[in-house]
Design a protein around this motif. Structure first.
Motif, PDB file in Angstrom:
ATOM      1  N   ASP A  15       0.737  -1.531  -0.190  1.00  0.00           N
ATOM      2  CA  ASP A  15       0.323  -0.187   0.097  1.00  0.00           C
ATOM      3  C   ASP A  15       0.880   0.782   0.005  1.00  0.00           C
ATOM      4  OD1 ASP A  15       0.955   0.090   2.544  1.00  0.00           O
ATOM      5  OD2 ASP A  15      -0.657  -0.207   3.413  1.00  0.00           O
ATOM      6  N   ASN A  96      -1.710  -5.767  -8.207  1.00  0.00           N
ATOM      7  CA  ASN A  96      -1.854  -4.576  -7.342  1.00  0.00           C
ATOM      8  C   ASN A  96      -2.795  -3.743  -8.071  1.00  0.00           C
ATOM      9  OD1 ASN A  96      -2.001  -2.713  -5.106  1.00  0.00           O
ATOM     10  ND2 ASN A  96      -0.219  -3.615  -4.844  1.00  0.00           N
ATOM     11  N   ASN A  97      -3.976  -3.285  -7.697  1.00  0.00           N
ATOM     12  CA  ASN A  97      -4.814  -1.712  -8.229  1.00  0.00           C
ATOM     13  C   ASN A  97      -4.261  -0.913  -8.026  1.00  0.00           C
ATOM     14  OD1 ASN A  97      -6.219  -4.366  -9.948  1.00  0.00           O
ATOM     15  ND2 ASN A  97      -7.393  -5.054  -7.836  1.00  0.00           N
ATOM     16  N   GLY A  98      -3.665  -1.213  -6.689  1.00  0.00           N
ATOM     17  CA  GLY A  98      -3.529   0.320  -5.955  1.00  0.00           C
ATOM     18  C   GLY A  98      -4.003   1.077  -5.325  1.00  0.00           C
ATOM     19  N   ASP A  99      -5.244   0.129  -4.425  1.00  0.00           N
ATOM     20  CA  ASP A  99      -6.215   0.969  -4.206  1.00  0.00           C
ATOM     21  C   ASP A  99      -7.157  -0.328  -3.404  1.00  0.00           C
ATOM     22  OD1 ASP A  99      -7.277  -1.466  -5.531  1.00  0.00           O
ATOM     23  OD2 ASP A  99      -9.163   0.102  -5.613  1.00  0.00           O
ATOM     24  N   GLY A 100      -5.339  -0.713  -2.559  1.00  0.00           N
ATOM     25  CA  GLY A 100      -5.054  -1.383  -1.294  1.00  0.00           C
ATOM     26  C   GLY A 100      -6.243  -3.668  -2.121  1.00  0.00           C
ATOM     27  N   THR A 101      -6.607  -3.795  -2.826  1.00  0.00           N
ATOM     28  CA  THR A 101      -6.403  -4.540  -3.724  1.00  0.00           C
ATOM     29  C   THR A 101      -6.149  -4.632  -4.792  1.00  0.00           C
ATOM     30  OG1 THR A 101      -8.809  -3.856  -5.435  1.00  0.00           O
ATOM     31  CG2 THR A 101      -9.327  -3.906  -3.288  1.00  0.00           C
TER      32      THR A 101
END
Length: 500
Positions: A15, A96-101
């Motif tokens: 994150d 990794n989507n960059g938003d925590g998901t």
């Protein structure tokens, strides 16, 4: 058989908050009737030694996958660290989507595999700026091919891989730069030699500017795939002295790391082995290796144990590399250390004394010995205090989170080595000149056994309070210098920001 080999652990800052998070790979159940199988776990580091299980929100539980190991890196260069998880019959790439998901893109990226993947590593073998992926495969196994084996007075036990007579071909995926990979195993010549692959490390072992691949095989000769620079590799382990031991015998290679143990700028190899074989140090001289055994060497106390995870780290920051080995049996032994688990062994901590000598630390460095069947181990500074901590995955048991509480630690620096895109410069070699000594480290978090370490490079410096110079040899062969630096700080070394 797969029950004996799992699992691994990955340290990554998923994150971007500056703290290493912990990803744990679980095996699960091989019983097809079991529906509620345990999955993997992602634990977010909240600071102050508090963690939160964010697996559900992150979407990395991998239910249904019988997991083995992992590698963490930003394969698509979007600034967020991704996770690749190996397993039985299927591997999984979590973007990794960059938003925590995360999103499972294994099929889309074409890296799902279809065999029994163990250790894996991201590296750029062709120098095109995109991280490729190597997967070590163990044996071609299925429940239908399982055989019965026995030990210690005829008790049913786990088998040797040689009982199956089915070594597997490893896999090389070329990153096409558009989010997809191409299987180039045969085109790269990696189909010429098979093995029971368990450990892998990628590094430039002959210093020709191209990253090579070393595979630790279980009960078969190891492979050293030298990069020919034309997209192809040649296995030269036998002629370069690191395929078998000095007696010409293949051993049970488990985990492997590339370290410069004698500070000459050439990366040596340390391989963990089965009980009775001893862990092995192959010292690299101009691209050729010598099986080096010393009375106080790093392999000296290992004969009674079966080693898996391994790392060389300066835990006390005295300027000398120490070694930590995660141990755990694969067969019944003569002594049973834990009445509940016949495969448990204590882990090993060795304190570096200089000149390649080590002293064994009582109880593996903990107040009481930790008895478990340990497998993967990852190394990183989880609380950013300049001391490297350890996370150990255990078979059929809880994870061990080992906080570095060494008193009177010496000076140190840590380096986050970034390429022009701002990503970890995997494959870069870093030289630190301080106090009249030179130390070398490689940026390659994916090594050991089925695990992925802190991508930041840590250098213990003893009483030295100033680093004269840090020199980086980038994967493209260019070199830059940084510094001088005061110690006890983390520094970002970005490509293009240094001086010649």
């Amino acid at each position: 058989m797969p029950e004996m080999e799992t699992g691994g652990v990955g340290l990554l800052d998923y994150d971007g908050d500056g703290f290493l998070d912990v990803f744990c790979v679980n095996g699960g159940s091989l019983d097809p009737t079991v529906t509620n199988k345990p999955g993997h776990e992602l634990n977010r580091n909240l600071g102050n030694w508090k963690f939160a299980d964010v697996t559900g929100r992150a979407g990395v539980g991998g239910q249904g996958q019988y997991g083995m190991g992992c590698a963490c890196a930003d394969y698509n260069e979007d600034g967020f660290v991704d996770i690749y998880v190996t397993g039985l019959e299927r591997n999984v790439l979590y973007r990794n989507n960059g938003d925590g998901t995360f999103t499972d893109v294994s099929d889309e990226a074409r890296v799902g595999g279809g065999t029994w993947g163990t250790s894996c590593a991201f590296f750029d073998y062709d120098g095109d700026g995109h991280l490729d992926l190597f997967v070590a495969n163990y044996i071609r196994w299925s429940i239908g091919s399982e055989v019965n084996c026995y030990s210690r007075g005829g008790l049913p036990d786990y088998c040797s891989p040689l009982n199956y007579k089915s070594p597997a071909m490893d896999t090389l995926y070329h990153n096409k730069g558009d989010g997809t990979f191409e299987d180039v195993t045969a085109a790269a010549g990696l189909d010429k030699t098979y093995g029971n692959g368990l450990g892998v490390v990628c590094a430039d072992f002959n210093r020709d500017g191209r990253p090579d691949i070393y595979v630790a095989n279980d009960a078969m000769p190891n492979q050293l795939w030298l990069n020919q620079g034309n997209g192809r590799f040649t296995d030269e382990a036998m002629i370069r002295g690191c395929a078998v031991n000095s007696l010409g015998m293949a051993e049970a290679g488990m985990g492997v790391v590339a370290i410069d143990i004698n500070e000459d700028g050439w990366l040596d190899l340390f391989v963990t082995h089965l009980v009775g074989e001893g862990n092995r140090l192959f010292v690299n001289t101009n691209g050729f290796f010598v099986d080096t055994i010393k009375p106080k060497g790093p392999g000296a106390p290992s004969l009674p144990f079966t080693g898996f995870g391994v790392g060389f780290v300066d835990f006390d920051n005295d300027g000398e590399l120490d070694a930590y080995v995660a141990n755990g049996r694969v067969k019944y032994g003569q002594r049973q250390l834990d009445p509940r688990n016949p495969y448990t062994e204590p882990n090993t901590l060795l304190r570096g004394r200089g000149n390649g000598d080590f002293d064994e630390v009582k109880n593996g460095g903990t107040a009481e010995p930790l008895l478990a069947t340990s497998r993967g181990a990852a190394f990183g500074d989880l609380d950013n205090d300049g001391g490297v901590d350890v996370v150990v995955i255990n078979r059929d048991g809880p994870v061990h989170l080992l906080r570095n509480v060494v008193t009177k630690r010496g000076g140190w620096i840590m380096c986050r080595v970034l390429n022009r895109k701002g990503n970890d410069a995997i494959g870069a070699m870093v030289r630190v000149d301080a106090g009249g000594r030179t130390r070398w480290r490689q940026v390659q978090p994916n090594e050991g056994y089925c695990s992925s370490n802190d991508p930041r490079l840590h250098f213990g410096l003893g009483s030295v309070d100033r680093v004269e110079r840090v020199r980086v040899r980038w994967p493209n062969g260019q070199e830059e210098a940084f510094g001088p630096f005061p110690t006890k700080h983390l520094y970002q070394l970005r490509e293009g920001a240094g001086h010649k």
